[in-house]
Design an enzyme around this catalytic site. Structure first.
Site, PDB file in Angstrom:
ATOM      1  N   VAL A 172      -1.327 -26.982  20.968  1.00  0.00           N
ATOM      2  CA  VAL A 172      -1.240 -26.764  19.409  1.00  0.00           C
ATOM      3  C   VAL A 172      -2.809 -26.175  19.008  1.00  0.00           C
ATOM      4  O   VAL A 172      -3.552 -26.859  19.173  1.00  0.00           O
ATOM      5  CB  VAL A 172      -1.082 -27.925  18.520  1.00  0.00           C
ATOM      6  CG1 VAL A 172      -0.728 -27.404  17.095  1.00  0.00           C
ATOM      7  CG2 VAL A 172       0.244 -28.534  19.033  1.00  0.00           C
ATOM      8  N   CYS A 173      -2.733 -24.933  18.601  1.00  0.00           N
ATOM      9  CA  CYS A 173      -3.955 -23.983  18.300  1.00  0.00           C
ATOM     10  C   CYS A 173      -4.853 -24.889  17.113  1.00  0.00           C
ATOM     11  O   CYS A 173      -5.950 -24.632  17.362  1.00  0.00           O
ATOM     12  CB  CYS A 173      -3.621 -22.816  17.779  1.00  0.00           C
ATOM     13  SG  CYS A 173      -4.993 -21.786  17.302  1.00  0.00           S
ATOM     14  N   PHE A 174      -4.324 -25.523  16.215  1.00  0.00           N
ATOM     15  CA  PHE A 174      -5.141 -25.849  15.166  1.00  0.00           C
ATOM     16  C   PHE A 174      -5.572 -27.315  15.447  1.00  0.00           C
ATOM     17  O   PHE A 174      -5.986 -28.022  14.351  1.00  0.00           O
ATOM     18  CB  PHE A 174      -4.291 -25.829  13.775  1.00  0.00           C
ATOM     19  CG  PHE A 174      -4.318 -24.346  13.350  1.00  0.00           C
ATOM     20  CD1 PHE A 174      -5.200 -23.792  12.540  1.00  0.00           C
ATOM     21  CD2 PHE A 174      -2.884 -23.472  13.705  1.00  0.00           C
ATOM     22  CE1 PHE A 174      -5.065 -22.586  12.281  1.00  0.00           C
ATOM     23  CE2 PHE A 174      -3.154 -22.370  13.290  1.00  0.00           C
ATOM     24  CZ  PHE A 174      -3.937 -21.781  12.658  1.00  0.00           C
TER      25      PHE A 174
END
Length: 259
Positions: free
Chosen positions: A130-132
């Site tokens: 997940v990027c964040f």
């Protein structure tokens, strides 16, 4: 993604000047980084059930749900005056426009540099898809939380940096398209996501409109990079070239699901 690649090619060939582009996604879509393993990290059944588009980016990084956000891309030569050679320093310079853009929206934005060995180690070994989820060098933060996820690639002597600026965030929808080993792991990610990822509208009393964000970040890049941005309209021939790149790469399963 095809248009970003086309802009990179044209800039390399000297056909266009550096470009800053703002765009959104229709339908909403999940993009994954160049190196991600889709079969291990992404729940494609959930992606289809939600009616999301899906594409692999030419840049690194991790999964991003492009829905209530504004995507930006910057295409500029490595030889541009005063452009740093290293990725992290170039990111700092280019992301200065994002910093000023958030400030133009009335937010207290700043760069945060990892200050411990543990934090620096986290950058080298991301813990999730997940990027964040995790910070990066020169992280752009507001009240200690990540508001823009950016990635970069360099091809043919040209830098392509693009990223997502969160206007709103549907954390449950984001989590639903990723695979987790256990429900406990998903719960841990849910808690981390709410701690680390924040949207513009969760920080403002008055919700921001997309047009307001474009104006704010356009001015932000002009201020930070000391440039004067002019509109650029693609010709029919250019649009055909973009379509050919889409059909040859980004619309193909061989690209999007490669291992």
């Amino acid at each position: 993604m095809a248009l970003d690649e086309a802009l990179l090619i044209w800039h390399n060939e000297g056909l266009i000047p550096p470009v800053i582009r703002f765009y959104q996604w229709e339908p909403a879509a999940l993009s994954v980084g160049y190196f991600q393993k889709v079969d291990k990290e992404i729940d494609m059944e959930a992606v289809k059930k939600l009616g999301l588009g899906f594409v692999r980016r030419p840049t690194g990084g991790r999964g991003v749900l492009h829905e209530h956000e504004l995507t930006y891309s910057i295409i500029v030569s490595e030889q541009y005056p005063d452009m740093p050679e290293t990725v992290t320093e170039a990111y700092r310079v280019l992301s200065g426009g994002l910093l000023e853009g958030f400030r133009n929206l009335g937010l207290d934005a700043y760069f945060s540099v990892p200050d411990t060995e543990e934090k620096r180690a986290d950058l080298k070994k991301p813990k999730s898809a997940v990027c964040f989820d995790a910070p990066s060098w020169y992280e752009l933060v507001v009240e200690g939380k990540k508001v823009a996820g950016s990635a970069q690639t360099r091809q043919k002597g040209v830098i392509l940096q693009h990223g997502a600026i969160l206007i709103d965030l549907d954390a449950e929808k984001l989590l639903s398209v990723f695979r987790f080993s256990t429900e406990e792991a998903k719960d841990r990610m849910r808690k981390k996501l709410l701690e680390k990822a924040v949207s513009i509208n969760s920080l403002r009393k008055t919700p921001a409109k997309v047009e307001e964000c474009i104006t704010a970040f356009k001015s932000g890049f002009e201020e930070a990079l000391e440039i004067d941005l002019k509109p650029y309209i693609l010709s029919s021939e250019q649009l055909e070239f973009v379509k050919s790149i889409e059909q040859e790469r980004y619309a193909k399963d061989e690209w999007n699901f490669r291992t």
